[in-house]
Write a protein that holds these residues in place. Sequence first.
Motif, PDB file in Angstrom:
ATOM      1  N   PHE A  56      -3.952  -6.238 -19.909  1.00 55.87           N
ATOM      2  CA  PHE A  56      -5.079  -5.412 -18.077  1.00 55.87           C
ATOM      3  C   PHE A  56      -4.527  -3.868 -19.197  1.00 55.87           C
ATOM      4  CE2 PHE A  56      -2.740  -2.863 -14.861  1.00 55.87           C
ATOM      5  CZ  PHE A  56      -3.550  -3.177 -13.593  1.00 55.87           C
ATOM      6  N   LYS A  57      -3.808  -3.439 -19.576  1.00 60.87           N
ATOM      7  CA  LYS A  57      -3.407  -2.148 -20.309  1.00 60.87           C
ATOM      8  C   LYS A  57      -5.571  -2.369 -20.428  1.00 60.87           C
ATOM      9  CE  LYS A  57      -0.260   0.839 -22.474  1.00 60.87           C
ATOM     10  NZ  LYS A  57       0.951   1.054 -22.536  1.00 60.87           N
ATOM     11  N   THR A  58      -5.654  -2.435 -21.856  1.00 61.57           N
ATOM     12  CA  THR A  58      -7.019  -2.209 -22.281  1.00 61.57           C
ATOM     13  C   THR A  58      -8.514  -2.530 -21.629  1.00 61.57           C
ATOM     14  OG1 THR A  58      -6.001  -3.588 -24.665  1.00 61.57           O
ATOM     15  CG2 THR A  58      -7.984  -3.776 -24.285  1.00 61.57           C
ATOM     16  N   ASP A  59      -7.864  -3.567 -20.121  1.00 61.15           N
ATOM     17  CA  ASP A  59      -9.112  -3.631 -19.094  1.00 61.15           C
ATOM     18  C   ASP A  59      -9.028  -2.604 -18.564  1.00 61.15           C
ATOM     19  OD1 ASP A  59      -9.933  -6.009 -21.175  1.00 61.15           O
ATOM     20  OD2 ASP A  59      -8.988  -6.644 -19.040  1.00 61.15           O
ATOM     21  N   ILE A  60      -7.970  -2.448 -18.229  1.00 62.34           N
ATOM     22  CA  ILE A  60      -7.898  -0.982 -17.163  1.00 62.34           C
ATOM     23  C   ILE A  60      -9.390   0.370 -17.940  1.00 62.34           C
ATOM     24  CG2 ILE A  60      -6.814  -0.885 -15.316  1.00 62.34           C
ATOM     25  CD1 ILE A  60      -4.467   1.007 -16.578  1.00 62.34           C
ATOM     26  N   GLN A  95       0.897  -1.086  -0.009  1.00 62.85           N
ATOM     27  CA  GLN A  95       0.120  -0.523  -0.385  1.00 62.85           C
ATOM     28  C   GLN A  95       0.354   1.383   0.219  1.00 62.85           C
ATOM     29  OE1 GLN A  95      -2.565   1.033   3.211  1.00 62.85           O
ATOM     30  NE2 GLN A  95      -4.206   0.964   2.224  1.00 62.85           N
ATOM     31  N   GLU A  96       2.217   1.419   0.554  1.00 57.38           N
ATOM     32  CA  GLU A  96       2.503   2.516   1.161  1.00 57.38           C
ATOM     33  C   GLU A  96       3.384   2.496  -0.516  1.00 57.38           C
ATOM     34  OE1 GLU A  96       5.386  -0.634   2.641  1.00 57.38           O
ATOM     35  OE2 GLU A  96       3.054  -0.503   2.311  1.00 57.38           O
ATOM     36  N   TYR A  97       3.448   1.952  -1.523  1.00 50.44           N
ATOM     37  CA  TYR A  97       3.866   2.500  -2.492  1.00 50.44           C
ATOM     38  C   TYR A  97       3.481   2.627  -3.725  1.00 50.44           C
ATOM     39  CZ  TYR A  97       7.772  -0.513   0.171  1.00 50.44           C
ATOM     40  OH  TYR A  97       8.531  -1.265   0.791  1.00 50.44           O
ATOM     41  N   LEU A  98       1.884   3.020  -3.352  1.00 51.06           N
ATOM     42  CA  LEU A  98       0.785   3.285  -4.620  1.00 51.06           C
ATOM     43  C   LEU A  98       0.835   4.053  -5.164  1.00 51.06           C
ATOM     44  CD1 LEU A  98      -1.208   1.364  -4.951  1.00 51.06           C
ATOM     45  CD2 LEU A  98      -3.531   2.539  -3.960  1.00 51.06           C
ATOM     46  N   ASN A  99       0.852   3.958  -6.495  1.00 49.89           N
ATOM     47  CA  ASN A  99       0.720   4.529  -7.529  1.00 49.89           C
ATOM     48  C   ASN A  99       0.589   4.116  -8.727  1.00 49.89           C
ATOM     49  OD1 ASN A  99       3.317   3.868  -9.414  1.00 49.89           O
ATOM     50  ND2 ASN A  99       3.810   5.148  -7.401  1.00 49.89           N
ATOM     51  N   GLU A 100       0.099   4.939  -9.986  1.00 53.77           N
ATOM     52  CA  GLU A 100      -0.390   4.295 -11.270  1.00 53.77           C
ATOM     53  C   GLU A 100       0.834   3.296 -12.152  1.00 53.77           C
ATOM     54  OE1 GLU A 100      -3.655   5.595 -13.171  1.00 53.77           O
ATOM     55  OE2 GLU A 100      -3.975   7.416 -11.682  1.00 53.77           O
ATOM     56  N   ARG A 101       2.259   4.169 -11.766  1.00 52.94           N
ATOM     57  CA  ARG A 101       2.878   2.916 -12.015  1.00 52.94           C
ATOM     58  C   ARG A 101       2.722   1.574 -11.554  1.00 52.94           C
ATOM     59  NH1 ARG A 101       8.336   5.417 -11.844  1.00 52.94           N
ATOM     60  NH2 ARG A 101       9.010   3.690 -10.149  1.00 52.94           N
ATOM     61  N   PHE A 102       2.908   1.690 -10.274  1.00 52.22           N
ATOM     62  CA  PHE A 102       3.178   0.682  -9.637  1.00 52.22           C
ATOM     63  C   PHE A 102       2.638  -0.592  -9.445  1.00 52.22           C
ATOM     64  CE2 PHE A 102       2.927  -1.610  -5.147  1.00 52.22           C
ATOM     65  CZ  PHE A 102       4.060  -2.165  -5.348  1.00 52.22           C
ATOM     66  N   LEU A 103       0.718  -0.241 -10.566  1.00 54.51           N
ATOM     67  CA  LEU A 103      -0.661  -1.303 -10.627  1.00 54.51           C
ATOM     68  C   LEU A 103       0.128  -1.849 -11.532  1.00 54.51           C
ATOM     69  CD1 LEU A 103      -3.465   1.152  -9.762  1.00 54.51           C
ATOM     70  CD2 LEU A 103      -2.592  -0.757  -8.333  1.00 54.51           C
ATOM     71  N   PHE A 104       0.966  -0.976 -12.688  1.00 53.65           N
ATOM     72  CA  PHE A 104       1.086  -2.070 -13.628  1.00 53.65           C
ATOM     73  C   PHE A 104       2.596  -3.136 -13.346  1.00 53.65           C
ATOM     74  CE2 PHE A 104      -0.355   0.675 -16.271  1.00 53.65           C
ATOM     75  CZ  PHE A 104      -1.350   0.033 -17.021  1.00 53.65           C
ATOM     76  N   GLU A 105       2.921  -2.946 -11.656  1.00 51.50           N
ATOM     77  CA  GLU A 105       4.099  -3.533 -11.536  1.00 51.50           C
ATOM     78  C   GLU A 105       3.657  -5.016 -11.005  1.00 51.50           C
ATOM     79  OE1 GLU A 105       7.632  -1.610  -9.294  1.00 51.50           O
ATOM     80  OE2 GLU A 105       7.243  -0.055 -10.983  1.00 51.50           O
ATOM     81  N   LEU A 106       3.011  -4.246 -10.573  1.00 48.75           N
ATOM     82  CA  LEU A 106       1.530  -5.334  -9.418  1.00 48.75           C
ATOM     83  C   LEU A 106       1.379  -6.351 -10.524  1.00 48.75           C
ATOM     84  CD1 LEU A 106       0.058  -3.272  -6.704  1.00 48.75           C
ATOM     85  CD2 LEU A 106       2.680  -5.207  -6.740  1.00 48.75           C
ATOM     86  N   ALA A 107       0.454  -6.314 -11.351  1.00 42.57           N
ATOM     87  CA  ALA A 107       0.201  -7.058 -12.439  1.00 42.57           C
ATOM     88  C   ALA A 107       0.858  -8.063 -13.046  1.00 42.57           C
ATOM     89  CB  ALA A 107      -0.723  -5.960 -14.096  1.00 42.57           C
ATOM     90  N   GLU A 108       1.853  -7.466 -12.988  1.00 40.64           N
ATOM     91  CA  GLU A 108       3.303  -8.504 -13.754  1.00 40.64           C
ATOM     92  C   GLU A 108       3.690  -9.070 -12.783  1.00 40.64           C
ATOM     93  OE1 GLU A 108       7.162  -8.309 -16.194  1.00 40.64           O
ATOM     94  OE2 GLU A 108       6.510  -6.875 -14.881  1.00 40.64           O
ATOM     95  N   LYS A 109       4.153  -9.104 -11.388  1.00 40.85           N
ATOM     96  CA  LYS A 109       4.097  -9.553 -10.671  1.00 40.85           C
ATOM     97  C   LYS A 109       3.386 -11.096 -10.340  1.00 40.85           C
ATOM     98  CE  LYS A 109       5.435  -9.309  -5.898  1.00 40.85           C
ATOM     99  NZ  LYS A 109       5.231  -8.291  -4.140  1.00 40.85           N
ATOM    100  N   ILE A 110       1.073 -10.548 -10.266  1.00 45.79           N
ATOM    101  CA  ILE A 110       1.076 -11.323 -10.046  1.00 45.79           C
ATOM    102  C   ILE A 110       0.818 -12.137 -11.224  1.00 45.79           C
ATOM    103  CG2 ILE A 110      -0.607 -10.899  -7.957  1.00 45.79           C
ATOM    104  CD1 ILE A 110      -2.243  -9.380  -9.954  1.00 45.79           C
ATOM    105  N   GLY A 111       1.414 -12.333 -12.763  1.00 44.99           N
ATOM    106  CA  GLY A 111       1.367 -13.478 -13.549  1.00 44.99           C
ATOM    107  C   GLY A 111       0.303 -12.492 -14.709  1.00 44.99           C
ATOM    108  N   LEU A 112      -0.620 -10.855 -14.523  1.00 41.22           N
ATOM    109  CA  LEU A 112      -1.100 -10.711 -15.597  1.00 41.22           C
ATOM    110  C   LEU A 112      -0.964 -10.891 -17.110  1.00 41.22           C
ATOM    111  CD1 LEU A 112      -3.114  -8.163 -13.821  1.00 41.22           C
ATOM    112  CD2 LEU A 112      -3.499 -10.556 -13.610  1.00 41.22           C
TER     113      LEU A 112
END
Length: 171
Positions: free
Chosen positions: A117-121, A95-112
């Motif tokens: 993902f970029k289209t869906d958001i 939560q402490e790192y939350l920003n728009e770019r970081f959401l993409f890092e998380l998406a990659e980390k969980i294997g999306l």
Amino acid sequence: MSLKPSVSKTDHTQGNPGADLVIVEYGDYQCPYCGAAYPVLKELMNEFGNQIQFVFRNFPLSEIHEYASSAAVAAEAANVQGKFWEMHDAIYENQEYLNERFLFELAEKIGLDLARFKTDIQKASLENKVNDDFESGVISGVNGTPSFFINGNKFNGSATDLLKLVRENAV
């Protein structure tokens, strides 16, 4: 206050779908109180997950949390790929790192699939789902996060109070 609408197939649920105990959380991914409640709710599910149906509804307080809506939409986009809870957990755990770019890092980390993902958001339907959750919270009397409902009735307490209550009444 009571929960409106009641839990349905459009909700994000985990635990036992046939449970007698249904807990609904209205949460904001950037809210520090929701962040503090998160490990307590994980503990609750680890202990009682087979006896509880847990539901998460988005309630982003966008006026005070810059990335709350983006995070909610990102979780909904992860849901399109069957990974809502993975994204939900990843956001709260970072939560402490939350920003728009970081959401993409998380998406990659969980294997999306990142292209998807970029289209869906950007899909209005996902923003609509977040808005529908928010509206249901307003109608149900939610005025802050996290807010909990037990079997459709507002619970006026913290996640710790909730865990204590379930432990005291566990079968």
